[in-house]
Design an enzyme around this catalytic site. Structure first.
Site, PDB file in Angstrom:
ATOM      1  N   CYS A 148      -2.158  -2.547   7.589  1.00  0.00           N
ATOM      2  CA  CYS A 148      -2.258  -3.551   6.568  1.00  0.00           C
ATOM      3  C   CYS A 148      -1.028  -4.429   6.406  1.00  0.00           C
ATOM      4  CB  CYS A 148      -2.374  -2.773   5.359  1.00  0.00           C
ATOM      5  SG  CYS A 148      -4.105  -2.026   5.082  1.00  0.00           S
ATOM      6  N   LYS A 156      -6.662  -4.771  -3.250  1.00  0.00           N
ATOM      7  CA  LYS A 156      -7.345  -5.431  -2.249  1.00  0.00           C
ATOM      8  C   LYS A 156      -8.413  -4.556  -1.397  1.00  0.00           C
ATOM      9  CE  LYS A 156      -3.536  -4.404   1.158  1.00  0.00           C
ATOM     10  NZ  LYS A 156      -4.505  -3.655   2.138  1.00  0.00           N
ATOM     11  N   ASP A 186       0.806  -1.338   0.096  1.00  0.00           N
ATOM     12  CA  ASP A 186      -0.054   0.016  -0.124  1.00  0.00           C
ATOM     13  C   ASP A 186       0.753   1.366  -0.016  1.00  0.00           C
ATOM     14  OD1 ASP A 186      -1.864  -1.951   0.134  1.00  0.00           O
ATOM     15  OD2 ASP A 186      -2.912  -1.133   2.126  1.00  0.00           O
TER      16      ASP A 186
HETATM   17  C1  C5J Z   1      -3.138   0.558   5.635  1.00  0.00           C
HETATM   18  C2  C5J Z   1      -4.848   1.973   6.458  1.00  0.00           C
HETATM   19  N1  C5J Z   1      -2.676   0.293   4.345  1.00  0.00           N
HETATM   20  N2  C5J Z   1      -4.139   2.232   7.673  1.00  0.00           N
HETATM   21  N3  C5J Z   1      -4.473   1.122   5.847  1.00  0.00           N
HETATM   22  O1  C5J Z   1      -2.397   0.098   6.494  1.00  0.00           O
HETATM   23  O2  C5J Z   1      -6.053   1.809   6.619  1.00  0.00           O
END
Ligand code: C5J
Length: 234
Positions: free
Chosen positions: A171, A138, A33
């Protein structure tokens, strides 16, 4: 402690809680991400009042990790947390959680928030996938949930995973736990991951390597670079 059975043709990283052996041919790197919405000013993360500069500082380290893995022919996987434009893959629970002032799908300076294909949901330029690399879109925090990741890794005969990305406790940790339950040996590269909350990052690292590596291993990038002889200074 019983000696573990070594993987063939593997290298050892000086990791915590003990050495992490990985066979390069069966190892993939998963970059979680690294999207503009989480990392850049004007994105979703910043709109929630977070200091995105903390996350931006990991970008060069994450790039170094990717390039090192690319140079060794490892499978490279990028994930992004993003939803379909009609939000059909976004449960109401996720949409409403936290009673936010801006929601997934709302307009923002970088397009609709966390909608696949919008500027903000895409990767920061430095970490754009190269042709042929795997991109997993995702809808959840974990990269195995409702995606093809598991099938892709098993078809490629992958047994070991290196992790970087954001955020450490959400994530990244969720995906590591999913992977650990599926039998993968997982190493988190400590300086290639970050959280908006430094104490959460430290707690996550401690949790992962507790009890003999209950979720996996952690090590700084420098330890990985030293693991393969003859490639110390890339
Ligand atoms: C991720 C989030 N990528 N913190 N998303 O950690 O919402």
């Amino acid at each position: 402690m019983m000696p573990s059975i070594p993987y063939p043709d593997s290298y050892e990283v000086a990791a915590e809680p003990y050495g992490f052996d990985f066979p390069t041919a069966q190892t993939a790197v998963i970059m979680i991400d690294m999207q503009r919405d989480f990392i850049l000013p004007g994105g979703f993360g910043a709109s929630l009042g977070n200091d995105v500069g903390r996350l931006a500082a990991t970008v060069p380290v994450a790039r170094h990790l990717l390039d090192w893995c690319r140079a060794r022919g490892m499978l490279v996987v990028h994930t992004k947390e993003a939803h379909a434009g009609d939000l059909s893959d976004c449960p109401l629970s996720k949409l409403n959680r936290g009673n936010p002032s801006v929601r997934i799908g709302d307009p923002s300076p970088m397009g609709r928030i966390l909608i696949d294909g919008e500027e903000g949901s895409d990767f920061v330029d430095e970490l754009a996938p190269l042709p042929g690399e795997v991109v997993i879109v995702k809808p959840g925090k974990g990269a195995f949930h409702a995606t093809e990741l598991g099938n892709i890794l098993s078809k490629a005969n992958i047994t070991h995973l290196l992790f970087g990305g954001v955020t450490t406790e959400v994530c990244v940790q969720t995906t590591m736990r999913e992977a650990n339950d599926r039998g993968y040996e997982c190493l988190l590269i400590e300086d290639a991951t970050e959280s908006y909350f430094p104490e959460f990052k430290q707690a996550t690292i401690a949790m992962i390597r507790a009890q003999g590596g209950i979720v996996g291993w952690t090590a700084p990038l420098s330890a990985l670079l030293l693991a393969i002889p003859g490639h110390l200074h890339e």
